[in-house]
Write a protein that holds these residues in place. Sequence first.
Motif, short mmCIF file in Angstrom:
data_model
loop_
_atom_site.label_atom_id
_atom_site.label_comp_id
_atom_site.label_asym_id
_atom_site.label_seq_id
_atom_site.Cartn_x
_atom_site.Cartn_y
_atom_site.Cartn_z
N LEU A 121 -62.58 49.79 24.30
CA LEU A 121 -63.79 50.08 25.09
C LEU A 121 -64.55 48.79 25.42
CD1 LEU A 121 -65.09 53.27 23.23
CD2 LEU A 121 -64.00 53.15 25.48
N ALA A 122 -64.63 47.88 24.46
CA ALA A 122 -65.33 46.61 24.70
C ALA A 122 -64.61 45.80 25.77
CB ALA A 122 -65.43 45.81 23.40
N LEU A 123 -63.28 45.73 25.69
CA LEU A 123 -62.51 44.97 26.67
C LEU A 123 -62.61 45.59 28.06
CD1 LEU A 123 -59.38 44.19 24.48
CD2 LEU A 123 -61.20 42.62 25.13
N ALA A 124 -62.70 46.91 28.12
CA ALA A 124 -62.87 47.58 29.41
C ALA A 124 -64.20 47.19 30.06
CB ALA A 124 -62.80 49.10 29.23
N THR A 125 -65.22 46.97 29.23
CA THR A 125 -66.52 46.53 29.75
C THR A 125 -66.40 45.17 30.42
OG1 THR A 125 -67.67 47.75 28.01
CG2 THR A 125 -68.91 46.03 29.15
N PHE A 126 -65.69 44.23 29.76
CA PHE A 126 -65.51 42.90 30.36
C PHE A 126 -64.67 42.99 31.64
CE2 PHE A 126 -65.59 41.62 25.68
CZ PHE A 126 -66.96 41.41 25.70
N ALA A 127 -63.63 43.84 31.61
CA ALA A 127 -62.75 43.96 32.77
C ALA A 127 -63.49 44.52 33.98
CB ALA A 127 -61.56 44.86 32.43
N SER A 128 -64.46 45.38 33.75
CA SER A 128 -65.17 46.01 34.86
C SER A 128 -65.91 44.99 35.71
CB SER A 128 -66.16 47.06 34.34
OG SER A 128 -67.22 46.44 33.62
N ARG A 129 -66.30 43.88 35.11
CA ARG A 129 -67.03 42.85 35.87
C ARG A 129 -66.13 42.20 36.91
NH1 ARG A 129 -68.86 37.38 35.63
NH2 ARG A 129 -71.11 37.23 36.06
N GLY A 130 -64.84 42.02 36.56
CA GLY A 130 -63.93 41.37 37.49
C GLY A 130 -63.18 42.31 38.40
N LEU A 131 -62.82 43.49 37.89
CA LEU A 131 -62.00 44.41 38.68
C LEU A 131 -62.83 45.35 39.54
CD1 LEU A 131 -59.17 45.41 36.15
CD2 LEU A 131 -59.06 43.77 38.03
N LEU A 132 -63.93 45.84 38.98
CA LEU A 132 -64.76 46.81 39.70
C LEU A 132 -66.00 46.16 40.31
CD1 LEU A 132 -64.59 49.76 37.13
CD2 LEU A 132 -63.10 49.29 39.10
N PHE A 133 -66.14 44.85 40.09
CA PHE A 133 -67.27 44.09 40.63
C PHE A 133 -68.62 44.68 40.20
CE2 PHE A 133 -63.69 43.67 43.60
CZ PHE A 133 -63.49 42.30 43.50
N ILE A 134 -68.64 45.17 38.96
CA ILE A 134 -69.89 45.68 38.40
C ILE A 134 -70.63 44.49 37.79
CG2 ILE A 134 -70.92 47.19 36.67
CD1 ILE A 134 -68.50 49.00 36.92
N ASP A 135 -71.77 44.17 38.36
CA ASP A 135 -72.53 43.00 37.91
C ASP A 135 -73.39 43.38 36.72
OD1 ASP A 135 -73.52 40.47 37.75
OD2 ASP A 135 -74.93 40.69 39.41
N LEU A 136 -72.76 43.43 35.55
CA LEU A 136 -73.50 43.79 34.35
C LEU A 136 -74.47 42.68 33.98
CD1 LEU A 136 -70.53 45.16 32.19
CD2 LEU A 136 -72.33 46.50 33.30
N PRO A 137 -75.68 43.04 33.54
CA PRO A 137 -76.65 42.02 33.12
C PRO A 137 -76.07 41.18 31.98
CG PRO A 137 -77.69 44.17 33.32
CD PRO A 137 -76.22 44.41 33.43
N LEU A 138 -76.42 39.91 31.95
CA LEU A 138 -75.92 39.02 30.92
C LEU A 138 -76.22 39.50 29.51
CD1 LEU A 138 -74.33 36.42 30.50
CD2 LEU A 138 -76.48 35.14 30.66
N PRO A 139 -77.42 40.05 29.22
CA PRO A 139 -77.67 40.56 27.87
C PRO A 139 -76.68 41.65 27.44
CG PRO A 139 -79.74 40.31 29.03
CD PRO A 139 -78.66 40.08 30.04
N VAL A 140 -76.24 42.47 28.40
CA VAL A 140 -75.26 43.52 28.08
C VAL A 140 -73.93 42.88 27.71
CG1 VAL A 140 -73.93 45.46 29.00
CG2 VAL A 140 -76.37 45.23 29.55
N LEU A 141 -73.50 41.88 28.50
CA LEU A 141 -72.26 41.18 28.18
C LEU A 141 -72.34 40.52 26.81
CD1 LEU A 141 -71.40 39.48 31.60
CD2 LEU A 141 -70.34 41.50 30.59
N LEU A 142 -73.49 39.92 26.50
CA LEU A 142 -73.66 39.27 25.20
C LEU A 142 -73.57 40.27 24.06
CD1 LEU A 142 -76.60 36.79 25.96
CD2 LEU A 142 -74.16 36.34 25.94
N ALA A 143 -74.21 41.42 24.22
CA ALA A 143 -74.19 42.44 23.17
C ALA A 143 -72.77 42.94 22.92
CB ALA A 143 -75.12 43.60 23.55
N VAL A 144 -72.04 43.20 24.00
CA VAL A 144 -70.67 43.68 23.86
C VAL A 144 -69.78 42.59 23.27
CG1 VAL A 144 -68.66 44.61 25.07
CG2 VAL A 144 -70.96 45.31 25.75
#
Length: 419
Positions: free
Chosen positions: A296-319
């Motif tokens: 699930l954590a790796l899917a969150t990182f992948a979504s930024r590059g594959l789905l172009f979901i611009d997750l806030p940096l604090p969310v990326l840091l937490a994950v």
Amino acid sequence: MADGTPVSANPAAVVFAVGGLYVAQSVIGGVTWTGLPAVLRDQGLSLDNVGLLSLIALPWALKFLWAPMVERYRLPPVGRNRSGVIVAVGGIISIAGLIVVGLLGPSPLVPVLACLTVVALAAATVDIACDGYAVESLPRSQHGWANAAQVGGAYLGSAIGGGLFLLLVAGLGWTDAMWAMAALLAVLGLPFLLRSQAAGASEERPHVPSLAAALRRPAIRRGLLAAALYVVAQKTALMMLGPFLVDAGLDLATLGLLNGAGSMVVGLGAALLGGALVRMLGARAVLVIALVLQALALATFASRGLLFIDLPLPVLLAVAVASSSGIMALGFVALYAQFMHWSDPRQGGVDFTLFQSMDALVSMAGGVAAGFVAEHLGYGVFFAGAGLIALATIPAIAFVTRPTTPEIPATLEPVGESQ
């Protein structure tokens, strides 16, 4: 030890002594595999070159080759335990190596790689003695204490090597930061050296540690497969987390705080939680839970590059903290509990080393592959693939760690061959 019974010892004193060594070894690992990749990326080094740092794990992958020799020196047929001698020599080499790296600077890369490989060789040899000492010095009912020291020490050391080190680099510069890590190694090794001088009497040991004795046991072979599968699923993506966050706009000082305070708090907390869950649910269930969470954590990182979901940096840091510290600690508490259970107390340094060597070998290959894939296919494809691997590994891990008839190492026939 002649009958395979561990030496009577004060558990708290043993845990404190080996815990310092586990922290020291992880400081080296944190500097090498977390701190240095971020520094190099910050200086513009390509991701595939950053991935070459995984090659420093080669001594950890191959240490099983000299583990029997180390164990036979550490536990002579007649005489005192020589764990302290091995730790002292390995510690001096490690400290000197970090001092030299401090003088060299982070680049050019080849001399730094060579020097850190020598440090890794010394640290890996010390680890053989440390693991064997822990297994033999505590009764089986209290091996969990050594396991807690190992996992907790690993996260504390990683927080220092990957977090505090980056803060020192940002504030004081490369040389002073590296020399501070060298001084810390000296302090962390003192409790073990003082204990090894104060304890230990001459003993007779009819069992000769060997690889042959280990590999004949089905539990060892099953453990090696479990280690390979689990490391592929859990560790492959970790080396790219630092560069990923740097490329997402994170500065080194903030990343240092993240790796330091975040990893220490989350990692130690998850290690304690993992120990409780192992007792409640069993190691097998905890391993599966950790794999699902990592996917699930790796899917969150992948979504930024594959789905172009611009997750806030604090969310990326937490994950990122949850993935590299919390989930990893949760799963590896369970995995190391299995390793302790599968190890023979008469040659704990050999058996546990085999498992760790498999861990390091797979981590090294995975790190090199990770750098190549991330550089040429992008972070999105890389993290998505790593997440799918984690999910695909779940059935295999559940099968390999299924309950079987327990083996009792003390009933093994004495082995006299050398290997």
